[in-house]
Design an enzyme around this catalytic site. Sequence first.
Site, PDB file in Angstrom:
ATOM      1  N   GLY A  10       0.626  -1.229   0.007  1.00  0.00           N
ATOM      2  CA  GLY A  10       0.416   0.100   0.031  1.00  0.00           C
ATOM      3  C   GLY A  10       1.363   0.968  -0.474  1.00  0.00           C
ATOM      4  N   ILE A  12       1.135   3.920   2.282  1.00  0.00           N
ATOM      5  CA  ILE A  12       2.236   3.634   3.304  1.00  0.00           C
ATOM      6  C   ILE A  12       3.306   2.420   3.714  1.00  0.00           C
ATOM      7  CG2 ILE A  12       2.596   4.012   6.281  1.00  0.00           C
ATOM      8  CD1 ILE A  12      -0.464   5.732   6.024  1.00  0.00           C
ATOM      9  N   ASP A  32       0.585  -8.834   1.183  1.00  0.00           N
ATOM     10  CA  ASP A  32      -1.024  -7.434   0.917  1.00  0.00           C
ATOM     11  C   ASP A  32      -1.849  -8.571   0.242  1.00  0.00           C
ATOM     12  OD1 ASP A  32      -0.338  -4.560   0.462  1.00  0.00           O
ATOM     13  OD2 ASP A  32      -2.032  -5.752  -0.538  1.00  0.00           O
ATOM     14  N   THR A  95     -11.967  -6.313   7.310  1.00  0.00           N
ATOM     15  CA  THR A  95     -11.234  -6.168   7.576  1.00  0.00           C
ATOM     16  C   THR A  95     -10.285  -5.611   8.171  1.00  0.00           C
ATOM     17  OG1 THR A  95     -10.824  -6.616   4.736  1.00  0.00           O
ATOM     18  CG2 THR A  95      -9.269  -5.993   6.071  1.00  0.00           C
ATOM     19  N   ALA A 117      -1.184   0.493  12.765  1.00  0.00           N
ATOM     20  CA  ALA A 117      -1.496   1.551  12.543  1.00  0.00           C
ATOM     21  C   ALA A 117      -3.210   1.827  12.562  1.00  0.00           C
ATOM     22  CB  ALA A 117      -1.800   1.399  11.393  1.00  0.00           C
ATOM     23  N   TYR A 149     -16.133   3.196  10.381  1.00  0.00           N
ATOM     24  CA  TYR A 149     -14.514   3.117  10.275  1.00  0.00           C
ATOM     25  C   TYR A 149     -13.923   3.256  11.258  1.00  0.00           C
ATOM     26  CZ  TYR A 149      -9.508   3.860   8.866  1.00  0.00           C
ATOM     27  OH  TYR A 149      -8.054   3.939   8.717  1.00  0.00           O
ATOM     28  N   LYS A 153     -11.671   0.800  14.318  1.00  0.00           N
ATOM     29  CA  LYS A 153     -10.093   1.175  13.790  1.00  0.00           C
ATOM     30  C   LYS A 153     -10.234   1.915  16.379  1.00  0.00           C
ATOM     31  CE  LYS A 153      -7.777   0.875  10.655  1.00  0.00           C
ATOM     32  NZ  LYS A 153      -6.311   0.227  11.103  1.00  0.00           N
TER      33      LYS A 153
END
Length: 335
Positions: A10, A12, A32, A95, A117, A149, A153
């Site tokens: 990806g 980053i 990935d 995911t 992350a 999202y 997180k």
Amino acid sequence: MTVLVTGGAGFIGSHLVDYLLGETTDRIVVLDDFSTGSADNLVHLETDRLTVEDGDVRNADLIADLVSDADAVYHLAAAVGVQTIVENPLSSLRTNLEGTENVLEAATADGTPTFLASSSEIYGKSEAVPFAETDDRVYGPTSTTRWSYATAKAADEFLAFAYHDEHDLPVVVGRYFNIVGPRQTGQYGMVIPTFVEQALAGEDLTVYGDGTQTRSFTHVADAVSITHELLDTPAAHGEVVNVGAPDPTSINDLAEAVIDRTDSDSVITHVPFEEAYGPDFEEPDQREPDVTKLREILGWAPEADLDRILHDVIHERTDGEQPTGQAPDEEVTTQ
Ligand code: UDP
């Protein structure tokens, strides 16, 4: 030592791989699924120190295998981009929740140091800028998909702390603030590559809402060195740390800076949020990190550097030919 980077193809992740290959002697394994990542991001790396696995972080057996061979893990694989989340809420949730749980569970077996992350999206629509790590989170209703999202997180962060507290897992959480730079694609709605591509094509720059919302853009080069240093710092384990440059820019100012920097004839068009993202959309109005904790732990924090960011993002799209009008190191004015 062997280092696993999930999401290593990806934006980053691939910069982190570059950094690790350059700054360490580690062997790097990238996992990935190439959903938003791309093999192109790694194609410049010809080294036998890099292995690339095509696979999904939701595959617990695969994760257990890869993590058991690793001495450190950077877990960056995630569904990213507001547009991706709004368009694919279920797979994004799965995911971001299952992937993290698989990684943390696998890392616990050998106590493998792990970087997770996270995102400034965690702070939601709080207006209490700058955001410190212990500040309240402010989200809208569950009917507004965007907040799924941040919620996922936040659950990931809770999991990380629980694995740290109950299983002594050396895990550190980094909350990335609008990380930008070369290789970021505009395909998932990210604003800087989108504006640069629009300006270079002579199209209108689509500023969503009234453009007074702010973001703290952070160069990816700073983000990846902080990521590495945080995992390397035992005092950071068990902690969550903002990763960002503490100087916000409004989206209107950003659009003007892009037009100026590309010497483009494009003009700015304001597009209602609903038109861009669908009905019931909500938007964080301001976003700015408090970097006190980052400074305490690492001794430094990134500087806002919109000039370098825009230079690098434009440069890769113009084959090094800067648009006329400005030298690469000339100051870009953003009020
Ligand atoms: N944005 C915009 N035009 C675009 C894409 C994004 O005005 O074509 C705005 C978006 O509404 C937000 C900011 O730019 O206020 C940053 O958007 P991005 O998706 O890059 O990151 P976010 O902070 O929303 O995660």
